[in-house]
Design an enzyme around this catalytic site. Structure first.
Site, PDB file in Angstrom:
ATOM      1  N   LYS A  22       0.836  -1.207   0.000  1.00 43.71           N
ATOM      2  CA  LYS A  22       0.000   0.000   0.000  1.00 43.71           C
ATOM      3  C   LYS A  22       0.870   1.256   0.000  1.00 43.71           C
ATOM      4  O   LYS A  22       0.637   2.180  -0.789  1.00 43.71           O
ATOM      5  CB  LYS A  22      -0.922  -0.052   1.229  1.00 43.71           C
ATOM      6  CG  LYS A  22      -1.697   1.208   1.526  1.00 43.71           C
ATOM      7  CD  LYS A  22      -2.848   0.915   2.447  1.00 43.71           C
ATOM      8  CE  LYS A  22      -2.542   1.123   3.924  1.00 43.71           C
ATOM      9  NZ  LYS A  22      -2.331   2.512   4.346  1.00 43.71           N
ATOM     10  N   ASP A 310       2.260  -0.503  12.110  1.00 37.53           N
ATOM     11  CA  ASP A 310       0.948  -0.983  11.656  1.00 37.53           C
ATOM     12  C   ASP A 310       0.682  -2.429  12.075  1.00 37.53           C
ATOM     13  O   ASP A 310      -0.445  -2.910  11.981  1.00 37.53           O
ATOM     14  CB  ASP A 310       0.835  -0.865  10.134  1.00 37.53           C
ATOM     15  CG  ASP A 310       0.759   0.593   9.698  1.00 37.53           C
ATOM     16  OD1 ASP A 310       0.408   1.449  10.534  1.00 37.53           O
ATOM     17  OD2 ASP A 310       1.063   0.874   8.527  1.00 37.53           O
ATOM     18  N   LYS A 337      -4.181   6.584  14.676  1.00 35.93           N
ATOM     19  CA  LYS A 337      -4.347   5.892  13.395  1.00 35.93           C
ATOM     20  C   LYS A 337      -5.820   5.913  12.992  1.00 35.93           C
ATOM     21  O   LYS A 337      -6.588   6.715  13.500  1.00 35.93           O
ATOM     22  CB  LYS A 337      -3.783   4.476  13.492  1.00 35.93           C
ATOM     23  CG  LYS A 337      -2.295   4.436  13.820  1.00 35.93           C
ATOM     24  CD  LYS A 337      -1.456   5.005  12.692  1.00 35.93           C
ATOM     25  CE  LYS A 337       0.013   5.010  13.014  1.00 35.93           C
ATOM     26  NZ  LYS A 337       0.830   5.648  11.986  1.00 35.93           N
ATOM     27  N   ARG A 341      -5.934   2.691  18.171  1.00 37.55           N
ATOM     28  CA  ARG A 341      -5.677   1.244  18.098  1.00 37.55           C
ATOM     29  C   ARG A 341      -5.288   0.649  19.440  1.00 37.55           C
ATOM     30  O   ARG A 341      -5.408  -0.564  19.628  1.00 37.55           O
ATOM     31  CB  ARG A 341      -4.614   0.950  17.029  1.00 37.55           C
ATOM     32  CG  ARG A 341      -5.175   1.087  15.624  1.00 37.55           C
ATOM     33  CD  ARG A 341      -4.186   0.692  14.547  1.00 37.55           C
ATOM     34  NE  ARG A 341      -4.830   0.808  13.238  1.00 37.55           N
ATOM     35  CZ  ARG A 341      -4.181   0.975  12.095  1.00 37.55           C
ATOM     36  NH1 ARG A 341      -2.859   1.044  12.087  1.00 37.55           N
ATOM     37  NH2 ARG A 341      -4.847   1.067  10.957  1.00 37.55           N
ATOM     38  N   ARG A 384      -7.074  -2.619   9.918  1.00 38.41           N
ATOM     39  CA  ARG A 384      -6.068  -3.431  10.621  1.00 38.41           C
ATOM     40  C   ARG A 384      -6.665  -4.093  11.874  1.00 38.41           C
ATOM     41  O   ARG A 384      -6.252  -5.167  12.273  1.00 38.41           O
ATOM     42  CB  ARG A 384      -4.825  -2.608  10.945  1.00 38.41           C
ATOM     43  CG  ARG A 384      -4.182  -2.043   9.698  1.00 38.41           C
ATOM     44  CD  ARG A 384      -2.682  -2.003   9.712  1.00 38.41           C
ATOM     45  NE  ARG A 384      -2.204  -1.378   8.485  1.00 38.41           N
ATOM     46  CZ  ARG A 384      -1.988  -2.018   7.331  1.00 38.41           C
ATOM     47  NH1 ARG A 384      -2.196  -3.313   7.233  1.00 38.41           N
ATOM     48  NH2 ARG A 384      -1.570  -1.365   6.257  1.00 38.41           N
TER      49      ARG A 384
HETATM   50  C1  S3P Z   1       2.567   5.183   6.215  1.00 38.70           C
HETATM   51  C2  S3P Z   1       3.210   5.528   7.359  1.00 38.70           C
HETATM   52  C3  S3P Z   1       2.747   5.183   8.709  1.00 38.70           C
HETATM   53  C4  S3P Z   1       1.735   4.060   8.672  1.00 38.70           C
HETATM   54  C5  S3P Z   1       0.717   4.244   7.597  1.00 38.70           C
HETATM   55  C6  S3P Z   1       1.364   4.349   6.238  1.00 38.70           C
HETATM   56  C7  S3P Z   1       3.110   5.630   4.924  1.00 38.70           C
HETATM   57  O1  S3P Z   1       2.135   6.306   9.300  1.00 38.70           O
HETATM   58  O2  S3P Z   1       1.107   3.928   9.918  1.00 38.70           O
HETATM   59  O3  S3P Z   1      -0.175   3.149   7.578  1.00 38.70           O
HETATM   60  O4  S3P Z   1       2.699   5.096   3.871  1.00 38.70           O
HETATM   61  O5  S3P Z   1       3.948   6.531   4.925  1.00 38.70           O
HETATM   62  P1  S3P Z   1       2.998   7.412  10.106  1.00 38.70           P
HETATM   63  O6  S3P Z   1       3.995   7.895   9.166  1.00 38.70           O
HETATM   64  O7  S3P Z   1       2.054   8.489  10.492  1.00 38.70           O
HETATM   65  O8  S3P Z   1       3.545   6.667  11.290  1.00 38.70           O
END
Ligand code: S3P
Length: 424
Positions: A22, A310, A337, A341, A384
């Site tokens: 993703k 995550d 999030k 969570r 999640r």
């Molecule tokens: C992500 C970074 C993470 C993660 C999110 C996706 C990304 O968040 O939790 O699901 O694609 O850069 P944070 O950067 O806020 O920790």
């Protein structure tokens, strides 16, 4: 949609290919949209979140079409003033990365999101962008974000948070800013932005926890996206805790800024082997073999947290099946999030008989406990949570009924189908 999950008695067996990452899919579509020419992205994610990024780029004038297994992006290298609000859906990555880009354009734009995204904190990006000269008005630092395009200047930003979304936002603003922009974070977060921008010709370098970028034009790219280790995590956990399991997960991204789940699984005594390690577009990829293991507890804190942020809800599920007390600390950002969570996983696992306690920055789990199940589970509109609780259901005495299971489509629409392949 409700989903009933029942105990698996004969183990999970077989080989599956893990679908597209993703995080990398978001970056692939957004960065290709900034590159003049045609980019080809193989194995783009089917998840709703990356599709939100794709739709936002289309509203900004980029042309996109799917051909066989590839997404073809054609761009003039410049975004056009949008005629509509830009809908980021449920996706924090879309709104935060796009804000960095839109802050430095010569037009105004508005980013909106769904109910959950509209509650998530945006001060973390508004603050550094404002220091760069951006003009963003918001609803008390929450979406909708109204961005008045400005000329930006570079800054050296020291972040209190280790966050790939904040880092990427600032670096993308730096692509359009005069001078040099740097971002320093306490612990290194996922670095897909740095890897991909470099591949596309940006003037970017990393030294320890600091990334520096100068105004650059991006070149189009042909790339293949690996499988998502955050999706693989549910199968890793299931393979470890469901007795008699032995599974192989193919084509999983193994970027060291994402593999905290593997480090912890090994620390807990998990039987995991990496097969056929290779490199695709400067990202490490491999196959993961997982077998049922007698897990033991561990402490998870500090530097590793951004590398498994995550995965913490499903690690909590693993810990219920591990001997001893597992303590998770330094994860307070889990409260920001798609849901809180920490509160959500503690509430739902307690409901089904796990011994888990909430702390301000994590949770404490006492294992190994056989979990009763036999309850209706909330998913808090959080993909999640839905998938983590499904894994808990595989080791519960009585079936679980998981409400609103369709939220898995945010990142992993193939989840259920792949699971059934392993439990035939
Ligand atoms: C992500 C970074 C993470 C993660 C999110 C996706 C990304 O968040 O939790 O699901 O694609 O850069 P944070 O950067 O806020 O920790």
């Amino acid at each position: 949609m409700q989903k009933i999950v029942e105990k698996i008695n004969n183990g999970l067996k077989g080989t599956i290919t893990i679908p597209s990452d993703k995080s990398i899919s978001h970056r692939a579509v957004i960065f290709s949209s900034l590159a003049k020419g045609t980019s080809v992205i193989k194995n783009f994610s089917n998840g709703k979140d990356p599709i939100s990024s794709l739709n936002v780029c289309k509203t900004l004038g980029v042309s996109a079409e799917f051909s066989k297994n590839s997404l073809i992006i054609r761009s003039t290298g410049n975004f056009q003033k949008p005629l509509f609000e830009l809908d980021c859906g449920n996706s924090g990555t879309t709104i935060r990365l796009m804000s960095g880009i839109l802050a430095g354009q010569n037009f105004n734009s508005t980013l909106i999101g769904d109910e959950s995204l509209s509650k998530r904190p945006m001060k973390r990006i508004i603050e550094p962008l404002t220091l760069m000269g951006a003009k963003i008005s918001s609803n008390e630092y929450k979406a909708p974000l109204n961005i008045t395009g400005q000329k930006l200047k570079g800054i050296n930003y020291i972040s209190k948070l280790s966050s790939a979304q904040v880092k990427s936002c600032v670096l993308l603003a730096g692509l359009f800013a005069d001078g040099t922009t740097s971002f320093t974070e306490p612990f290194v977060s996922r670095n897909h932005t740095e890897i991909m921008l470099k591949q596309m010709g940006a003037n970017i370098k990393t030294e320890q926890n600091t990334v520096t970028i100068c105004k650059s034009e991006l070149e189009p790219i042909e790339m293949e996206i690996p499988g998502d280790i955050s999706s693989a995590a549910y199968f890793i956990a299931a393979g470890l805790i469901v007795p008699n399991s032995k599974i192989i997960l193919k084509n999983v991204g193994l970027n060291p800024t994402r593999t905290g789940i593997l480090t912890i699984a090994e620390k807990m005594g998990g039987n995991i082997e990496i097969l056929d390690k290779r490199e695709i577009n400067s990202e490490i990829v491999g196959d993961i073999q997982v077998s049922y293991s007698n897990l033991k507890s561990c402490i998870i804190e500090g530097e590793i947290i951004p590398k498994l942020i995550d995965e913490l809800p499903v690690i909590a599920v693993m810990a219920t099946q591990a001997k001893g007390t597992t303590v998770i600390k330094d994860a307070q950002d889990l409260r920001n999030k798609e849901s809180d969570r920490i509160k959500a996983i503690v509430t739902e696992l307690s409901k089904i008989g796990a011994d888990i306690e909430e702390t301000p920055d994590g949770f404490i789990i006492n294992g190994k406990k056989s979990i009763q199940g036999g309850a209706e589970i909330e998913t808090y509109h959080d993909h999640r949570l839905a998938m983590s609780l499904y894994i808990a259901g595989l080791v519960c005495k009585k079936p679980l009924c998981i409400k609103d299971f369709e939220w898995v489509n945010i990142s992993f629409p193939e989840f259920d189908e792949l699971f059934s392949l392993l439990s035939l």
